[in-house]
Design a protein around this motif. Structure first.
Motif, mmCIF file in Angstrom:
data_model
loop_
_atom_site.group_PDB
_atom_site.id
_atom_site.type_symbol
_atom_site.label_atom_id
_atom_site.label_comp_id
_atom_site.label_asym_id
_atom_site.label_seq_id
_atom_site.Cartn_x
_atom_site.Cartn_y
_atom_site.Cartn_z
ATOM 1 N N SER A 63 19.976 -48.224 54.035
ATOM 2 C CA SER A 63 20.814 -47.959 55.212
ATOM 3 C C SER A 63 22.158 -48.660 55.050
ATOM 4 O O SER A 63 22.215 -49.822 54.631
ATOM 5 C CB SER A 63 20.122 -48.450 56.485
ATOM 6 O OG SER A 63 18.922 -47.759 56.709
ATOM 7 N N GLU A 64 23.232 -47.980 55.402
ATOM 8 C CA GLU A 64 24.578 -48.534 55.213
ATOM 9 C C GLU A 64 24.943 -49.392 56.426
ATOM 10 O O GLU A 64 25.443 -48.900 57.431
ATOM 11 C CB GLU A 64 25.580 -47.396 55.012
ATOM 12 C CG GLU A 64 25.243 -46.528 53.808
ATOM 13 C CD GLU A 64 26.236 -45.387 53.602
ATOM 14 O OE1 GLU A 64 27.315 -45.412 54.237
ATOM 15 O OE2 GLU A 64 25.931 -44.484 52.810
ATOM 16 N N GLN A 65 24.708 -50.699 56.321
ATOM 17 C CA GLN A 65 24.867 -51.580 57.478
ATOM 18 C C GLN A 65 26.174 -52.375 57.479
ATOM 19 O O GLN A 65 26.617 -52.841 58.522
ATOM 20 C CB GLN A 65 23.653 -52.514 57.557
ATOM 21 C CG GLN A 65 22.396 -51.744 57.948
ATOM 22 C CD GLN A 65 21.112 -52.332 57.405
ATOM 23 O OE1 GLN A 65 21.094 -53.021 56.388
ATOM 24 N NE2 GLN A 65 20.006 -52.041 58.080
ATOM 25 N N LEU A 66 26.788 -52.526 56.325
ATOM 26 C CA LEU A 66 28.117 -53.131 56.220
ATOM 27 C C LEU A 66 28.957 -52.226 55.326
ATOM 28 O O LEU A 66 28.635 -52.028 54.151
ATOM 29 C CB LEU A 66 28.039 -54.542 55.634
ATOM 30 C CG LEU A 66 29.377 -55.237 55.349
ATOM 31 C CD1 LEU A 66 30.214 -55.385 56.616
ATOM 32 C CD2 LEU A 66 29.154 -56.598 54.697
ATOM 33 N N LYS A 67 30.016 -51.663 55.898
ATOM 34 C CA LYS A 67 30.861 -50.719 55.163
ATOM 35 C C LYS A 67 32.235 -51.339 54.933
ATOM 36 O O LYS A 67 32.889 -51.769 55.890
ATOM 37 C CB LYS A 67 30.996 -49.411 55.937
ATOM 38 C CG LYS A 67 29.666 -48.703 56.188
ATOM 39 C CD LYS A 67 29.848 -47.452 57.042
ATOM 40 C CE LYS A 67 28.509 -46.779 57.333
ATOM 41 N NZ LYS A 67 28.661 -45.572 58.183
ATOM 42 N N ILE A 68 32.646 -51.368 53.662
ATOM 43 C CA ILE A 68 33.955 -51.909 53.300
ATOM 44 C C ILE A 68 34.756 -50.779 52.663
ATOM 45 O O ILE A 68 34.522 -50.405 51.513
ATOM 46 C CB ILE A 68 33.834 -53.106 52.337
ATOM 47 C CG1 ILE A 68 32.939 -54.199 52.936
ATOM 48 C CG2 ILE A 68 35.211 -53.683 52.016
ATOM 49 C CD1 ILE A 68 31.546 -54.223 52.394
ATOM 50 N N PHE A 136 30.422 -52.725 60.790
ATOM 51 C CA PHE A 136 29.237 -53.569 60.634
ATOM 52 C C PHE A 136 28.241 -53.199 61.717
ATOM 53 O O PHE A 136 28.587 -53.174 62.903
ATOM 54 C CB PHE A 136 29.635 -55.046 60.747
ATOM 55 C CG PHE A 136 28.483 -56.015 60.736
ATOM 56 C CD1 PHE A 136 27.544 -56.005 59.716
ATOM 57 C CD2 PHE A 136 28.346 -56.962 61.749
ATOM 58 C CE1 PHE A 136 26.489 -56.900 59.697
ATOM 59 C CE2 PHE A 136 27.294 -57.871 61.738
ATOM 60 C CZ PHE A 136 26.361 -57.836 60.709
ATOM 61 N N GLU A 137 27.007 -52.890 61.301
ATOM 62 C CA GLU A 137 25.937 -52.637 62.263
ATOM 63 C C GLU A 137 25.439 -53.993 62.754
ATOM 64 O O GLU A 137 24.659 -54.660 62.084
ATOM 65 C CB GLU A 137 24.814 -51.826 61.619
ATOM 66 C CG GLU A 137 25.229 -50.429 61.174
ATOM 67 C CD GLU A 137 25.814 -49.609 62.304
ATOM 68 O OE1 GLU A 137 25.239 -49.634 63.419
ATOM 69 O OE2 GLU A 137 26.857 -48.959 62.093
ATOM 70 N N ASN A 138 25.924 -54.387 63.915
ATOM 71 C CA ASN A 138 25.718 -55.737 64.425
ATOM 72 C C ASN A 138 24.452 -55.783 65.281
ATOM 73 O O ASN A 138 24.437 -55.242 66.389
ATOM 74 C CB ASN A 138 26.938 -56.156 65.252
ATOM 75 C CG ASN A 138 27.042 -57.649 65.423
ATOM 76 O OD1 ASN A 138 26.055 -58.364 65.307
ATOM 77 N ND2 ASN A 138 28.238 -58.125 65.702
ATOM 78 N N PRO A 139 23.385 -56.398 64.792
ATOM 79 C CA PRO A 139 22.123 -56.408 65.535
ATOM 80 C C PRO A 139 22.288 -56.953 66.951
ATOM 81 O O PRO A 139 22.913 -57.989 67.160
ATOM 82 C CB PRO A 139 21.230 -57.326 64.695
ATOM 83 C CG PRO A 139 21.782 -57.221 63.316
ATOM 84 C CD PRO A 139 23.263 -57.093 63.499
ATOM 85 N N THR A 144 30.106 -52.567 65.069
ATOM 86 C CA THR A 144 31.345 -53.317 65.245
ATOM 87 C C THR A 144 32.367 -52.810 64.241
ATOM 88 O O THR A 144 32.140 -52.865 63.031
ATOM 89 C CB THR A 144 31.115 -54.826 65.024
ATOM 90 O OG1 THR A 144 30.168 -55.307 65.981
ATOM 91 C CG2 THR A 144 32.418 -55.605 65.167
ATOM 92 N N ALA A 145 33.487 -52.274 64.736
ATOM 93 C CA ALA A 145 34.568 -51.850 63.845
ATOM 94 C C ALA A 145 35.248 -53.088 63.270
ATOM 95 O O ALA A 145 35.469 -54.075 63.979
ATOM 96 C CB ALA A 145 35.566 -50.990 64.599
ATOM 97 N N LEU A 146 35.575 -53.047 61.993
ATOM 98 C CA LEU A 146 36.189 -54.189 61.321
ATOM 99 C C LEU A 146 37.629 -53.863 60.936
ATOM 100 O O LEU A 146 37.925 -52.754 60.486
ATOM 101 C CB LEU A 146 35.403 -54.554 60.061
ATOM 102 C CG LEU A 146 33.914 -54.877 60.238
ATOM 103 C CD1 LEU A 146 33.272 -55.133 58.882
ATOM 104 C CD2 LEU A 146 33.726 -56.077 61.159
ATOM 105 N N THR A 147 38.500 -54.834 61.110
ATOM 106 C CA THR A 147 39.870 -54.741 60.620
ATOM 107 C C THR A 147 39.979 -55.680 59.424
ATOM 108 O O THR A 147 39.907 -56.903 59.575
ATOM 109 C CB THR A 147 40.881 -55.146 61.706
ATOM 110 O OG1 THR A 147 40.719 -54.286 62.840
ATOM 111 C CG2 THR A 147 42.307 -55.030 61.189
ATOM 112 N N LEU A 148 40.117 -55.113 58.238
ATOM 113 C CA LEU A 148 40.075 -55.895 57.003
ATOM 114 C C LEU A 148 41.402 -55.803 56.266
ATOM 115 O O LEU A 148 42.028 -54.744 56.219
ATOM 116 C CB LEU A 148 38.941 -55.392 56.096
ATOM 117 C CG LEU A 148 37.534 -55.364 56.717
ATOM 118 C CD1 LEU A 148 36.537 -54.769 55.735
ATOM 119 C CD2 LEU A 148 37.098 -56.762 57.149
#
Length: 375
Positions: A63-68, A136-139, A144-148
């Motif tokens: 499962s794609e739980q953290l996407k960069i 990020f799939e935040n349990p 959670t959308a990330l600004t990187l």
């Protein structure tokens, strides 16, 4: 548990790391046992962490739980390393690639992820084109959308046990031994779990050995066992990286009964009886407000229980809380029900019980208005 730091850390690079995948387009790869228990959403992910050429991490499998910058990308190399930081085990993943599977050798998407054995993480971005999805799939909190940004690092710190409810902030994370002691006058005290009390363990001066032997792993807010009016909390760590600690004290007001100073008078001859009441309250959160009424200047107090008026002891806070009328009940009392209260002396006063469950609750009584009929 470690501490958050505003310091941005740099990627360590791939020197000494083990390659797990090369020229990876869409293939999912599984990392070996990371060497310690790591919990995400209550699941031990020690042997289930995955990645892919499409730039994502799956903690519990595929499962794609953290996407960069997740898209149809390509990884020239994916590495891992078991490392030790501040005498604590960590697992570091390094992903080197590009935003498009067709541009091999052009490294414009490079990142590292450091896992700590207390379920915290740090994501270090070396390069990112920001042409894909960052999330990020935040349990317990959801996606959670990330600004990187490139040359930045981001700390993921769980606020609940077993890797749940993460805060995500630009900065880093320092995992080290932190010890707490209380200086009470000339005495050094720590928290005794058996007696739930601060007890003396030594006297000044403080030394690192005293912290190592007696220091508490968790700071206890209770003051039981402390004598001095101004005790001092002392914090120690062997790490030179530890940022200056900041302690926030959150204060929650105690429950209170507010009693009107004067009666409301209905002495005008043209006033016949009470028609209804209107209450305006701001109540955001889990606040409690209930009302009681007196027709004899506060000698006795009553509340409508749905079928009759019942006596309430205003000197007993629990009695007021349990018997008092909610705003909806108070406003729902009919003209006939008000008449059974017996307001022939044409005076009335109110009192109300207020309680908040958390410091973030907002509870304000803005107005009580009594509407009446006329002859």
């Amino acid at each position: 548990m470690g501490v958050y730091s505003t310091n941005i850390i740099s990627p360590k690079g791939n020197s000494g790391m083990t390659s797990i995948s090369t020229h990876n387009d869409d293939t999912t790869v599984e990392f070996p046992d990371i060497g310690f228990d790591f919990f995400y959403n209550g699941i031990n992910c020690r042997t289930t962490i995955n990645s892919s050429g499409n730039s994502w991490i799956g903690f519990t499998g595929s499962s794609e739980q953290l996407k960069i910058n997740r898209r149809d990308a390509g990884a020239d190399n994916i590495y891992y390393a078991k490392e030790t930081v501040n005498d604590k085990p960590t697992f570091r993943i390094r992903w080197e690639g590009h935003q498009s599977y067709s541009t091999w050798g052009t490294l414009n998407l490079v990142w590292e992820l450091i896992l700590f054995n207390d379920n915290a993480m740090v994501l270090v971005i070396e390069k990112i084109p920001n042409t894909g999805t960052n999330s990020f799939e935040n349990p317990a909190l959801g996606t959670t959308a990330l600004t990187l940004e490139g040359n930045k690092s981001y700390a993921f710190i769980p606020q609940q046990d077993q890797g749940k409810s993460y805060t995500v902030q630009e900065g880093s994370y320092i995992q080290t031994d932190i010890k707490y002691l209380i200086v009470d006058g000339t005495d050094i005290k720590h928290w005794d779990t058996t007696s739930s009390n601060y007890v003396k363990v030594s006297e000044l001066p403080l030394t690192s050995d005293k912290f190592k032997i007696y220091g508490d792993d968790i700071y206890h807010k209770e003051r039981t066992g402390i004598i001095a009016a101004s005790p001092i909390l002392k914090i120690w760590s062997p790490s030179a990286e530890l940022p200056t600690p900041r302690i926030t004290q959150v204060i929650k007001p105690k429950p209170v009964i507010v009693n009107m100073k004067d009666d409301i008078l209905f002495s005008e001859a043209y006033i016949k009886d009470i028609m209804n009441s209107v209450v305006t309250v701001d109540n955001t959160g889990s606040g409690i407000i209930v009302f009681i009424v007196s027709i004899d200047s506060g000698i006795s107090w009553k509340a409508w229980n749905g079928s009759s008026w019942t006596l309430v002891d205003i000197t007993n806070m629990q009695d007021v809380k349990s018997k008092g009328m909610s705003a909806s009940v108070f406003q729902g009392i009919t003209e006939a029900q008000w008449a059974t209260l017996g307001v022939s002396n044409k005076k009335m006063k109110f009192a109300w019980y207020m309680e908040v469950a958390a410091s973030t609750d907002v509870l304000k009584l803005k107005q009580i208005r009594v509407n009446y009929n006329t002859n």
